[in-house]
Every structure is written in structure tokens, then in C-alpha cells.
Design a protein around this motif. Sequence first.
Motif, PDB file in Angstrom:
ATOM      1  N   ALA A 177       0.841  -1.198   0.000  1.00  0.00           N
ATOM      2  CA  ALA A 177       0.000   0.000   0.000  1.00  0.00           C
ATOM      3  C   ALA A 177       0.876   1.249   0.000  1.00  0.00           C
ATOM      4  N   ALA A 178       0.545   2.214  -0.860  1.00  0.00           N
ATOM      5  CA  ALA A 178       1.225   3.506  -0.904  1.00  0.00           C
ATOM      6  C   ALA A 178       0.288   4.544  -0.305  1.00  0.00           C
ATOM      7  N   THR A 179       0.672   5.089   0.846  1.00  0.00           N
ATOM      8  CA  THR A 179      -0.257   5.930   1.615  1.00  0.00           C
ATOM      9  C   THR A 179       0.296   7.340   1.809  1.00  0.00           C
ATOM     10  N   LEU A 180       0.770   7.941   0.745  1.00  0.00           N
ATOM     11  CA  LEU A 180       1.319   9.299   0.824  1.00  0.00           C
ATOM     12  C   LEU A 180       0.237  10.298   1.213  1.00  0.00           C
ATOM     13  N   ASP A 181       0.519  11.101   2.249  1.00  0.00           N
ATOM     14  CA  ASP A 181      -0.412  12.142   2.700  1.00  0.00           C
ATOM     15  C   ASP A 181       0.355  13.459   2.759  1.00  0.00           C
ATOM     16  N   ASN A 182       0.544  14.026   1.575  1.00  0.00           N
ATOM     17  CA  ASN A 182       1.314  15.264   1.476  1.00  0.00           C
ATOM     18  C   ASN A 182       0.816  16.032   0.268  1.00  0.00           C
ATOM     19  N   GLU A 183       0.444  17.279   0.472  1.00  0.00           N
ATOM     20  CA  GLU A 183      -0.175  18.059  -0.601  1.00  0.00           C
ATOM     21  C   GLU A 183       0.792  18.408  -1.727  1.00  0.00           C
ATOM     22  N   ASN A 184       2.079  18.231  -1.500  1.00  0.00           N
ATOM     23  CA  ASN A 184       3.046  18.568  -2.538  1.00  0.00           C
ATOM     24  C   ASN A 184       3.215  17.463  -3.584  1.00  0.00           C
ATOM     25  N   PHE A 185       2.736  16.243  -3.280  1.00  0.00           N
ATOM     26  CA  PHE A 185       2.876  15.116  -4.195  1.00  0.00           C
ATOM     27  C   PHE A 185       1.603  14.282  -4.166  1.00  0.00           C
ATOM     28  N   THR A 186       1.369  13.570  -5.266  1.00  0.00           N
ATOM     29  CA  THR A 186       0.322  12.547  -5.290  1.00  0.00           C
ATOM     30  C   THR A 186       0.943  11.268  -5.846  1.00  0.00           C
TER      31      THR A 186
ATOM     32  N   THR B  45       7.826  12.150   2.554  1.00  0.00           N
ATOM     33  CA  THR B  45       8.147  10.735   2.760  1.00  0.00           C
ATOM     34  C   THR B  45       6.987   9.900   2.275  1.00  0.00           C
ATOM     35  N   LEU B  46       7.296   8.915   1.445  1.00  0.00           N
ATOM     36  CA  LEU B  46       6.280   8.009   0.913  1.00  0.00           C
ATOM     37  C   LEU B  46       6.398   6.667   1.631  1.00  0.00           C
ATOM     38  N   PRO B  47       5.458   6.364   2.556  1.00  0.00           N
ATOM     39  CA  PRO B  47       5.492   5.058   3.225  1.00  0.00           C
ATOM     40  C   PRO B  47       4.879   3.968   2.332  1.00  0.00           C
ATOM     41  N   LEU B  48       5.596   2.874   2.186  1.00  0.00           N
ATOM     42  CA  LEU B  48       5.091   1.696   1.495  1.00  0.00           C
ATOM     43  C   LEU B  48       4.985   0.586   2.527  1.00  0.00           C
ATOM     44  N   THR B  49       3.831  -0.044   2.625  1.00  0.00           N
ATOM     45  CA  THR B  49       3.627  -1.042   3.669  1.00  0.00           C
ATOM     46  C   THR B  49       2.994  -2.312   3.108  1.00  0.00           C
ATOM     47  N   SER B  50       3.380  -3.428   3.694  1.00  0.00           N
ATOM     48  CA  SER B  50       2.767  -4.719   3.418  1.00  0.00           C
ATOM     49  C   SER B  50       2.737  -5.473   4.731  1.00  0.00           C
ATOM     50  N   GLY B  51       1.576  -5.526   5.375  1.00  0.00           N
ATOM     51  CA  GLY B  51       1.506  -6.112   6.706  1.00  0.00           C
ATOM     52  C   GLY B  51       2.363  -5.311   7.659  1.00  0.00           C
ATOM     53  N   GLU B  52       3.343  -5.972   8.304  1.00  0.00           N
ATOM     54  CA  GLU B  52       4.235  -5.281   9.227  1.00  0.00           C
ATOM     55  C   GLU B  52       5.534  -4.825   8.557  1.00  0.00           C
ATOM     56  N   THR B  53       5.648  -5.051   7.259  1.00  0.00           N
ATOM     57  CA  THR B  53       6.842  -4.642   6.535  1.00  0.00           C
ATOM     58  C   THR B  53       6.668  -3.234   5.971  1.00  0.00           C
ATOM     59  N   THR B  54       7.623  -2.357   6.219  1.00  0.00           N
ATOM     60  CA  THR B  54       7.527  -0.963   5.802  1.00  0.00           C
ATOM     61  C   THR B  54       8.801  -0.521   5.118  1.00  0.00           C
TER      62      THR B  54
ATOM     63  N   ALA C  48      -2.947   3.225  -5.587  1.00  0.00           N
ATOM     64  CA  ALA C  48      -2.854   3.197  -4.128  1.00  0.00           C
ATOM     65  C   ALA C  48      -2.259   1.888  -3.618  1.00  0.00           C
ATOM     66  N   THR C  49      -2.372   0.819  -4.410  1.00  0.00           N
ATOM     67  CA  THR C  49      -1.829  -0.483  -3.983  1.00  0.00           C
ATOM     68  C   THR C  49      -1.136  -1.174  -5.148  1.00  0.00           C
ATOM     69  N   LEU C  50      -0.178  -2.026  -4.776  1.00  0.00           N
ATOM     70  CA  LEU C  50       0.516  -2.870  -5.743  1.00  0.00           C
ATOM     71  C   LEU C  50       0.420  -4.320  -5.273  1.00  0.00           C
ATOM     72  N   SER C  51       0.750  -5.260  -6.139  1.00  0.00           N
ATOM     73  CA  SER C  51       0.725  -6.669  -5.762  1.00  0.00           C
ATOM     74  C   SER C  51       1.870  -6.971  -4.812  1.00  0.00           C
ATOM     75  N   VAL C  52       1.902  -8.179  -4.281  1.00  0.00           N
ATOM     76  CA  VAL C  52       2.967  -8.581  -3.359  1.00  0.00           C
ATOM     77  C   VAL C  52       4.333  -8.598  -4.051  1.00  0.00           C
ATOM     78  N   ASP C  53       4.327  -8.670  -5.388  1.00  0.00           N
ATOM     79  CA  ASP C  53       5.591  -8.665  -6.138  1.00  0.00           C
ATOM     80  C   ASP C  53       6.040  -7.267  -6.513  1.00  0.00           C
ATOM     81  N   GLY C  54       5.193  -6.276  -6.229  1.00  0.00           N
ATOM     82  CA  GLY C  54       5.550  -4.903  -6.535  1.00  0.00           C
ATOM     83  C   GLY C  54       4.971  -4.433  -7.853  1.00  0.00           C
ATOM     84  N   GLY C  55       5.592  -3.418  -8.430  1.00  0.00           N
ATOM     85  CA  GLY C  55       5.108  -2.825  -9.666  1.00  0.00           C
ATOM     86  C   GLY C  55       5.637  -1.410  -9.797  1.00  0.00           C
ATOM     87  N   GLU C  56       4.894  -0.556 -10.495  1.00  0.00           N
ATOM     88  CA  GLU C  56       5.325   0.815 -10.712  1.00  0.00           C
ATOM     89  C   GLU C  56       4.310   1.802 -10.165  1.00  0.00           C
TER      90      GLU C  56
END
Length: 256
Positions: free
Chosen positions: A201-210, A239-248, A214-222
Motif C-alpha cells: 500500500a502507498a499511503t502518501l499524505d502530502n499536498e506537494n505530491f500525489t 516521505t512516501l510510506p510503502l507497507t505490506s503487513g508489518e513490513t515498511t 494506491a496499492t501494488l501486488s505482493v511482487d511490486g510494480g510501478e
Amino acid sequence: KYTTDKTDPTTSETAVAVESNTATVSIPAKSTMVKAVAVKGELVSGVKSITYCYVNSKETAYTITEALEVYNAGLGLDNSLYIQGTVKSITEMNTTQYYNANYTITDGENDLYIFRGKGIDGANFTSESQLLVGDDLVIYGKLSEYQGIPQVAQDSKIISRESKTKAIIAEDLTFDAIAIGAEVEAQTLTVTGANLTAEIAATLDNENFTVTPATLSVDGGELTITPATDLAVGEHTATLPLTSGETTKEVALSIL
């Protein structure tokens, strides 16, 4: 009489006396030089020597402790060895020019530094996901020394890799400077997932970027990272947080 510490059995205090030429000789290390003489009364033969080596293959790879026994004995250093261990740390991975990595493996008792090692079967490293802390490896390389410390010399290769480490791999992004009256172009961020069990999951919360999607597969992507169109000239970071379960994984975004 015989010795296993490379000393002369005719004079050494470590020489072991045996009563028969069929007696068992104890080999203390993975690679050992045995020197022996035959003694009968006052008669002593010339010294004969032979080096015994345990079978060393992918299936019988030395632990680091065993490999260091060979190194410290000064034996078997002209040949490459199979060595097994777990990746303890990665000092540097070059995926754009030299395509190799500096890293340390451990067997829980001893550590061994791998200098500019290559990937599976000697292939180039092209992604950080190809080597992770916690991976169990069998490597094939030649023991050497740097500043008095044993290491595996350049161009070793990974023979087998078992990765259990969950990881998200993505590099920080830097955008071009903002010119007056100009927009900053969007960039593509490549994300790789290793051993993940949940979507990224890509959960960026910053008005300067979008960011999309919002989500990618477990193998990733672009992901597409787009700066806002009304940014003032100057430095902008997020800062762009990427999370998968407890992995960040946190990716730094900046416009300089």
C-alpha cells in the motif's frame, strides 16, 4: 610418529607416536597437513607429508568456522571453496556499474566479509531484492586476506540462496528543480516485493505530491509520483510510506 601442525615429527613436542602403520590418525581441521616418519629402534625414515581435505561441495559446504580453520592452517588457499552462511549485513550493492556487492555472512559463531561478490551463478546484481539481510547462502570463492583479516576475494558467486526475509525495495526519488512558471514532471517509481504475503500500500499524505495507484501486488510494480502544479520555487520534500503487513519501506521524495 606424526604431526598435524606442520612441524617436523622427528623433533616436535606435538608429535604423536603410534604402534602400527594402520593406526587411526585424527584430523583436527577441514584441511590438514600430516607429516610422518617411521621409527624402528634408532632408525628414523625421512619425513613424508600429505594434505587431507574433507569433501567440499555445494552439499557439504564449509561453515564459516570451518573455512577459517582452513585459512588459519594455511591450507587449501589456492582453490575456491564452497562456504555457507547467513547474510548479516550488506555494506554496498552496486546495480548500475560494477553489478556486485560487499556483504558479511555469519554462521552464528564467526563472520566472513565478501568483497565485491557476484550473484547467483556469477550473474550481475541488478536489483537490491537479489540479496537481503537474513538470506541463507552457499557461496563459491577464494579465501584471501585484507589488512590481516580473512575475507572472500572479488568475483565469488552465490551457488544457492534461500530467502525468508520480507522486504519492500524502492529507491529515493529526486525531481528536477522548479523553474519559475514551470511544472515538475511526474516520475515512475519501481517497487519490488520480496516474500511478501499482503499487497503493498502507498499511503502518501502530502499536498506537494500525489501517488497512483494506491496499492501494488505482493511482487511490486510501478508507482507514478506527481508533484503539485502550484508549488513555489524552493525545496520540497516528503516521505512516501510503502507497507505490506508489518513490513515498511519509507521512500524520500524531494524537489531541489
